[in-house]
Design an enzyme around this catalytic site. Structure first.
Site, PDB file in Angstrom:
ATOM      1  N   TYR A 112       1.886   8.363  59.471  1.00  0.00           N
ATOM      2  CA  TYR A 112       2.282   9.327  58.151  1.00  0.00           C
ATOM      3  C   TYR A 112       2.320  10.695  58.827  1.00  0.00           C
ATOM      4  O   TYR A 112       1.586  11.313  59.577  1.00  0.00           O
ATOM      5  CB  TYR A 112       0.920   9.388  57.410  1.00  0.00           C
ATOM      6  CG  TYR A 112       0.663   8.157  56.635  1.00  0.00           C
ATOM      7  CD1 TYR A 112      -0.062   7.095  57.126  1.00  0.00           C
ATOM      8  CD2 TYR A 112       0.906   8.065  55.223  1.00  0.00           C
ATOM      9  CE1 TYR A 112      -0.467   6.135  56.342  1.00  0.00           C
ATOM     10  CE2 TYR A 112       0.562   7.111  54.285  1.00  0.00           C
ATOM     11  CZ  TYR A 112      -0.171   5.852  54.941  1.00  0.00           C
ATOM     12  OH  TYR A 112      -0.561   4.908  54.176  1.00  0.00           O
ATOM     13  N   TYR A 163      -9.396   4.725  52.559  1.00  0.00           N
ATOM     14  CA  TYR A 163      -7.989   4.023  52.956  1.00  0.00           C
ATOM     15  C   TYR A 163      -8.362   2.617  52.979  1.00  0.00           C
ATOM     16  O   TYR A 163      -7.394   1.796  52.372  1.00  0.00           O
ATOM     17  CB  TYR A 163      -7.655   4.700  54.329  1.00  0.00           C
ATOM     18  CG  TYR A 163      -6.220   4.264  54.268  1.00  0.00           C
ATOM     19  CD1 TYR A 163      -4.890   5.039  53.744  1.00  0.00           C
ATOM     20  CD2 TYR A 163      -5.715   3.221  55.213  1.00  0.00           C
ATOM     21  CE1 TYR A 163      -3.725   4.717  54.387  1.00  0.00           C
ATOM     22  CE2 TYR A 163      -4.407   2.708  55.386  1.00  0.00           C
ATOM     23  CZ  TYR A 163      -3.655   3.470  54.943  1.00  0.00           C
ATOM     24  OH  TYR A 163      -2.198   3.048  55.328  1.00  0.00           O
ATOM     25  N   HIS A 168      -4.093  -4.222  60.615  1.00  0.00           N
ATOM     26  CA  HIS A 168      -3.993  -2.949  61.363  1.00  0.00           C
ATOM     27  C   HIS A 168      -5.440  -2.489  61.300  1.00  0.00           C
ATOM     28  O   HIS A 168      -6.252  -2.424  60.256  1.00  0.00           O
ATOM     29  CB  HIS A 168      -3.261  -2.119  60.562  1.00  0.00           C
ATOM     30  CG  HIS A 168      -1.790  -2.290  60.837  1.00  0.00           C
ATOM     31  ND1 HIS A 168      -0.814  -1.398  60.361  1.00  0.00           N
ATOM     32  CD2 HIS A 168      -1.197  -3.330  61.642  1.00  0.00           C
ATOM     33  CE1 HIS A 168       0.500  -1.949  60.700  1.00  0.00           C
ATOM     34  NE2 HIS A 168       0.155  -3.124  61.488  1.00  0.00           N
ATOM     35  N   PRO A 193       2.264   6.765  46.030  1.00  0.00           N
ATOM     36  CA  PRO A 193       1.884   5.658  46.989  1.00  0.00           C
ATOM     37  C   PRO A 193       1.269   6.187  48.260  1.00  0.00           C
ATOM     38  O   PRO A 193       0.993   5.512  49.149  1.00  0.00           O
ATOM     39  CB  PRO A 193       3.384   5.215  47.185  1.00  0.00           C
ATOM     40  CG  PRO A 193       4.330   6.248  46.743  1.00  0.00           C
ATOM     41  CD  PRO A 193       3.510   6.988  45.765  1.00  0.00           C
ATOM     42  N   LYS A 208      -2.693   2.566  47.361  1.00  0.00           N
ATOM     43  CA  LYS A 208      -3.544   2.031  46.434  1.00  0.00           C
ATOM     44  C   LYS A 208      -2.995   1.516  45.239  1.00  0.00           C
ATOM     45  O   LYS A 208      -3.791   0.678  44.526  1.00  0.00           O
ATOM     46  CB  LYS A 208      -4.367   3.351  45.797  1.00  0.00           C
ATOM     47  CG  LYS A 208      -5.343   3.820  46.983  1.00  0.00           C
ATOM     48  CD  LYS A 208      -6.679   2.912  47.298  1.00  0.00           C
ATOM     49  CE  LYS A 208      -7.324   3.138  48.698  1.00  0.00           C
ATOM     50  NZ  LYS A 208      -7.030   2.307  49.779  1.00  0.00           N
TER      51      LYS A 208
HETATM   52  P1  RFL Z   1       4.110  -4.356  37.886  1.00  0.00           P
HETATM   53  O1  RFL Z   1       4.094  -4.868  39.209  1.00  0.00           O
HETATM   54  O2  RFL Z   1       4.844  -3.161  37.451  1.00  0.00           O
HETATM   55  O3  RFL Z   1       4.246  -5.518  37.068  1.00  0.00           O
HETATM   56  C1  RFL Z   1       4.444  -5.542  35.487  1.00  0.00           C
HETATM   57  C2  RFL Z   1       5.222  -6.758  34.742  1.00  0.00           C
HETATM   58  O4  RFL Z   1       5.157  -6.492  33.566  1.00  0.00           O
HETATM   59  C3  RFL Z   1       6.575  -6.971  33.138  1.00  0.00           C
HETATM   60  N1  RFL Z   1       6.838  -6.211  31.861  1.00  0.00           N
HETATM   61  C4  RFL Z   1       6.779  -6.792  30.743  1.00  0.00           C
HETATM   62  N2  RFL Z   1       6.594  -8.310  30.254  1.00  0.00           N
HETATM   63  C5  RFL Z   1       6.658  -8.475  29.204  1.00  0.00           C
HETATM   64  N3  RFL Z   1       6.981  -7.649  28.174  1.00  0.00           N
HETATM   65  C6  RFL Z   1       7.128  -6.311  28.265  1.00  0.00           C
HETATM   66  N4  RFL Z   1       7.436  -5.743  27.239  1.00  0.00           N
HETATM   67  C7  RFL Z   1       6.963  -5.987  29.899  1.00  0.00           C
HETATM   68  N5  RFL Z   1       7.102  -4.856  30.223  1.00  0.00           N
HETATM   69  C8  RFL Z   1       6.857  -4.862  31.681  1.00  0.00           C
HETATM   70  C9  RFL Z   1       7.357  -6.446  34.259  1.00  0.00           C
HETATM   71  O5  RFL Z   1       8.921  -6.786  34.387  1.00  0.00           O
HETATM   72  C10 RFL Z   1       6.408  -6.594  35.359  1.00  0.00           C
HETATM   73  O6  RFL Z   1       6.834  -7.995  35.876  1.00  0.00           O
HETATM   74  O7  RFL Z   1       2.648  -3.764  37.657  1.00  0.00           O
HETATM   75  P2  RFL Z   1       0.918  -4.282  38.073  1.00  0.00           P
HETATM   76  O8  RFL Z   1       1.140  -5.934  38.144  1.00  0.00           O
HETATM   77  O9  RFL Z   1       0.033  -3.553  37.410  1.00  0.00           O
HETATM   78  O10 RFL Z   1       1.211  -4.222  39.587  1.00  0.00           O
HETATM   79  C11 RFL Z   1       1.031  -2.784  40.071  1.00  0.00           C
HETATM   80  C12 RFL Z   1       2.000  -2.557  41.408  1.00  0.00           C
HETATM   81  O11 RFL Z   1       3.271  -3.230  41.362  1.00  0.00           O
HETATM   82  C13 RFL Z   1       2.106  -1.166  41.776  1.00  0.00           C
HETATM   83  O12 RFL Z   1       0.877  -0.368  41.446  1.00  0.00           O
HETATM   84  C14 RFL Z   1       2.607  -0.840  43.210  1.00  0.00           C
HETATM   85  O13 RFL Z   1       3.884  -1.486  43.392  1.00  0.00           O
HETATM   86  C15 RFL Z   1       3.019   0.823  43.324  1.00  0.00           C
HETATM   87  N6  RFL Z   1       3.914   1.095  44.055  1.00  0.00           N
HETATM   88  C16 RFL Z   1       3.558   1.267  45.442  1.00  0.00           C
HETATM   89  N7  RFL Z   1       2.080   0.886  45.682  1.00  0.00           N
HETATM   90  C17 RFL Z   1       1.578   1.035  47.039  1.00  0.00           C
HETATM   91  O14 RFL Z   1       0.565   0.728  46.874  1.00  0.00           O
HETATM   92  N8  RFL Z   1       2.462   1.175  47.995  1.00  0.00           N
HETATM   93  C18 RFL Z   1       3.936   1.388  47.762  1.00  0.00           C
HETATM   94  O15 RFL Z   1       4.688   1.507  48.697  1.00  0.00           O
HETATM   95  C19 RFL Z   1       4.290   1.465  46.278  1.00  0.00           C
HETATM   96  N9  RFL Z   1       5.899   1.689  46.098  1.00  0.00           N
HETATM   97  C20 RFL Z   1       5.290   1.222  43.767  1.00  0.00           C
HETATM   98  C21 RFL Z   1       6.221   1.603  44.965  1.00  0.00           C
HETATM   99  C22 RFL Z   1       5.683   1.133  42.518  1.00  0.00           C
HETATM  100  C23 RFL Z   1       7.160   1.303  42.088  1.00  0.00           C
HETATM  101  N10 RFL Z   1       7.272   1.354  40.674  1.00  0.00           N
HETATM  102  C24 RFL Z   1       6.302   1.047  39.718  1.00  0.00           C
HETATM  103  C25 RFL Z   1       8.550   1.767  40.214  1.00  0.00           C
HETATM  104  C26 RFL Z   1       7.466   1.855  44.390  1.00  0.00           C
HETATM  105  C27 RFL Z   1       7.993   1.776  43.036  1.00  0.00           C
HETATM  106  C28 RFL Z   1       9.310   1.720  42.908  1.00  0.00           C
HETATM  107  C1  PHB Z   2       4.588   0.381  52.452  1.00  0.00           C
HETATM  108  O1  PHB Z   2       5.643   0.404  51.638  1.00  0.00           O
HETATM  109  O2  PHB Z   2       4.200  -0.397  53.359  1.00  0.00           O
HETATM  110  C2  PHB Z   2       3.450   1.582  52.213  1.00  0.00           C
HETATM  111  C3  PHB Z   2       3.628   2.519  51.330  1.00  0.00           C
HETATM  112  C4  PHB Z   2       2.955   3.336  51.067  1.00  0.00           C
HETATM  113  C5  PHB Z   2       1.766   3.460  51.943  1.00  0.00           C
HETATM  114  C6  PHB Z   2       1.668   2.395  52.878  1.00  0.00           C
HETATM  115  C7  PHB Z   2       2.648   1.395  52.958  1.00  0.00           C
HETATM  116  O3  PHB Z   2       0.896   4.634  51.880  1.00  0.00           O
END
Ligand code: RFL
Ligand code: PHB
Length: 389
Positions: free
Chosen positions: A200, A384, A72, A292, A296
């Site tokens: 957005y 961004y 994009h 989110p 980032k």
């Molecule tokens: P993760 O992905 O949480 O991975 C951590 C891993 O560690 C494991 N773990 C353990 N393993 C062993 N022993 C323990 N005691 C442990 N405790 C935990 C977990 O099972 C897991 O596999 O962290 P990481 O790698 O730092 O990655 C970060 C990203 O996942 C996160 O920043 C993003 O997904 C945030 N986030 C979003 N970011 C976006 O940019 N756009 C989004 O739309 C977006 N939606 C989200 C999200 C995070 C969410 N969370 C944390 C609940 C939506 C949700 C619901």
């Molecule tokens: C996505 O889930 O695709 C997503 C979430 C948050 C953003 C952008 C994309 O700001």
């Protein structure tokens, strides 16, 4: 068992770090509490910065992203009944890529498997020990039996609720936090995206976001109350509410369908300082959380993994501790800018319960300025697409 780096957590931060270390000739073991299927089932981020894609390429895991990811060059901001495009490519020369976190995770898991590296899934009671000495170790229980891994370093990549940050004595860590007074209700559906790029929307009923996972799979979010439960949001209610928060043209074009995933996520800004405690480092959500809105979270997990891998390479190959000594400072400088940007995007796009009608009018004035001013648009675009590493 012995390894150079014991990585706790097989999310994007842990898996990418493991592959980068392997590429630099540094052996590592990953301990993950969940099963691979559980990790792959978590629907989270969807948008990758060019820097994140380059890191996937560096570890040989970027081929499918280039084939299937959607590139994009802009985003749209919707407010006061119309949409305005921010041309990211024109402002920065850079693009972003839609490629889901589940796909990134799968590609990294496959690359790890192909390289024959050890990942211990379903590791219970994982605990880091002695990281303030020269002989750190990690203990865990697998199938009812206790095990220990002796290592040089521990990488805490275990997310916000992980054990690594929780193992640090409170006097050694400072935390900064803001919990927002709303959440995001997200649904995934097998429907075509309403627009080629992300929309957005700032609306009097609350924020909405139209995003996607592919040309036939959509992801939509609406701002919701923290008290809401997904049972209160049957699909029809979700689609009706989303349409109300979009401009008429977009609402008319929206194709609805049954949800295949639905979840509510709270919004939080959180930073832990420092990100190094002796021979244990934190990376990704273990150290910081962003709302989110700026997309980032996953991209910061990738830049942390990169900084840490390069620091450890310097330690092992050049026999210099300068990299690991500066890891925390370097990572936090980038983290705080993303925290600032994500907070700002959140503050201009959401309905805040406590700022009243003047707050809403000021948001509209800021959005109007943002889309009309080349300088302001460029500032948004620069953040961004991702600040340089
Ligand atoms: P993760 O992905 O949480 O991975 C951590 C891993 O560690 C494991 N773990 C353990 N393993 C062993 N022993 C323990 N005691 C442990 N405790 C935990 C977990 O099972 C897991 O596999 O962290 P990481 O790698 O730092 O990655 C970060 C990203 O996942 C996160 O920043 C993003 O997904 C945030 N986030 C979003 N970011 C976006 O940019 N756009 C989004 O739309 C977006 N939606 C989200 C999200 C995070 C969410 N969370 C944390 C609940 C939506 C949700 C619901
Ligand atoms: C996505 O889930 O695709 C997503 C979430 C948050 C953003 C952008 C994309 O700001």
């Amino acid at each position: 068992m012995r390894t150079k780096v014991a990585i706790i957590g097989a999310g994007p931060a842990g898996l990418l770090l493991g592959q980068l270390l392997h590429a630099y000739g540094i052996d590592n073991v990953i301990l993950e509490r969940q099963t691979p299927d559980y990790v792959l089932g978590r629907i989270r981020a969807g948008l990758l910065e060019e820097g994140t894609v380059a890191l996937l390429d560096e570890v040989g895991g970027g081929a499918r992203a280039h084939r299937e990811g959607l590139v994009h060059g802009g985003i749209e901001l919707a407010f006061a009944g119309s949409r305005h495009r921010i041309d990211l490519k024109a402002a920065t020369g850079k693009t972003v890529m839609i490629y889901g976190q589940t796909e990134v995770t799968l590609d990294l898991m496959n690359a790890r498997h192909a390289a024959g590296l050890t990942t211990i899934y379903e590791a219970a009671d994982v605990k880091p020990h002695d990281f303030d000495t020269d002989h750190p170790r990690v203990t865990y229980v697998k199938d009812g039996t206790s095990h220990e891994i002796a290592c040089d370093f521990i990488a805490g990549c275990d997310g916000f609720h992980g054990v690594s940050r929780a193992s640090v004595k409170p006097s050694a860590i400072e935390t900064f936090e803001r919990v927002y007074p709303f959440g995001w209700l997200g649904i995934l559906s097998e429907t075509p995206p309403v627009s080629h790029e992300l929309i957005y929307s700032n609306h009097a009923r609350g924020f909405a976001l139209c995003t996607m996972r592919s040309t036939h799979r959509s992801r939509h979010y609406v701002q919701c109350s923290l008290d809401d439960h997904i049972d209160q949001w049957p699909d029809d209610r979700f689609w009706d509410e989303l349409k109300l928060r979009l401009d008429q043209e977009t609402a008319d074009k929206l194709v609805t369908g049954p949800s295949i995933e639905k979840s509510i996520a709270p919004l939080r800004s959180f930073v832990a300082e420092p990100m190094r405690f002796g021979r244990m480092f934190l990376a990704g959500d273990a150290a910081h959380i962003v709302p989110p809105t700026g997309a980032k979270g996953l991209n910061l997990a990738a830049s942390d993994a990169y900084y840490l891998a390069v620091a450890l390479r310097e330690y092992y190959i050049e026999k210099s501790a300068a990299g690991i000594d500066h890891y925390s400072e370097k990572a936090l400088a980038r983290v705080w800018k993303a925290v600032r940007f994500s907070w700002w995007m959140t503050s201009i796009l959401h309905k805040f319960p406590d700022t009243g009608t003047i707050g809403a009018r000021i948001q509209l004035a800021e959005l109007d300025y943002l889309v009309a001013s080349k300088a302001a648009s460029a500032s948004l675009a620069e953040n961004y697409v991702g600040l340089p590493y």
